[in-house]
Design a protein around this motif. Sequence first.
Motif, PDB file in Angstrom:
ATOM      1  N   LYS A   1       0.840  -1.197   0.000  1.00 32.24           N
ATOM      2  CA  LYS A   1       0.000   0.000   0.000  1.00 32.24           C
ATOM      3  C   LYS A   1       0.877   1.249   0.000  1.00 32.24           C
ATOM      4  CE  LYS A   1      -3.785  -2.067   2.701  1.00 32.24           C
ATOM      5  NZ  LYS A   1      -4.600  -1.942   3.932  1.00 32.24           N
TER       6      LYS A   1
ATOM      7  N   ASN B   1      -8.035   3.172   3.502  1.00 32.78           N
ATOM      8  CA  ASN B   1      -7.317   2.000   3.002  1.00 32.78           C
ATOM      9  C   ASN B   1      -6.054   1.713   3.811  1.00 32.78           C
ATOM     10  OD1 ASN B   1      -7.439  -0.061   0.947  1.00 32.78           O
ATOM     11  ND2 ASN B   1      -5.578   0.827   0.066  1.00 32.78           N
TER      12      ASN B   1
ATOM     13  N   ASP C   1      -3.346   0.563  -3.841  1.00 33.16           N
ATOM     14  CA  ASP C   1      -2.911  -0.804  -3.577  1.00 33.16           C
ATOM     15  C   ASP C   1      -1.888  -1.183  -4.639  1.00 33.16           C
ATOM     16  OD1 ASP C   1      -4.595  -1.516  -1.345  1.00 33.16           O
ATOM     17  OD2 ASP C   1      -6.282  -1.570  -2.742  1.00 33.16           O
TER      18      ASP C   1
END
Length: 233
Positions: A95, A133, A148
């Motif tokens: 990430k 996220n 991502d």
Amino acid sequence: MRKSILTILFLLLLLSCNTQPAKEGNKQNSTEMGKKNIGSLLALYPKPMTIVGAEVEGKVNWLVVGHTGIIGHDRILVSMSKSHHTNQGIKDSKKLSINLVSREMLPKADYVGSVSGASVDKSNVFEYHWGENGTPVIDASPLTMECDVVDIYETEGFDNFICSVANTYAAPDVLSADGKLDYTRLKPVLFEFPTYSYIATGEILGKCLNLDKQPGMCVKEPMTANGIVRLSK
């Protein structure tokens, strides 16, 4: 009959000889175009200046990245030297966040690009929050994308992270009345690698695929003599 065939063949031969010089004349010699070959120079600059945020060994780290790109309509490429401290954290978490830089952020952005997270704690340089996220998002950035990592492509000396966008956060003052990004308000700082200069975005010249309806839009005078506005460090 034989004489007629020979006559036709002779005429065809003349025609082929006459058209050959015309074909040669259509070929353009690059040396006659007023351009100089300056070698195999990578010249796709300037690029948006970005700050990549990631968690490295349990600590937030910020890194200036000038080599980013778009792959198709749903992937982003973030290219980072293998020597960077941040790379391993991104490989572990899969990430990262990509934060665009405003003029107001520039001094701090310049700083985090000049020191390594391996020796300096940069976690508190920017005020930030954790995005949905799970990546650090710079509060002052006018636009941040949480990403991502879907693939890593290695080239000599570089880790190239291919990313999908999970979330995009935009400050209200860079959105139009209908909630869409307005880059005339956003005005992100650009980075030019060969001279290590920060560059401001320019004016809108016209609408893509619609210039024929707006004659003269592409012949506007640039904002400066060379069309570039440089920002000081």
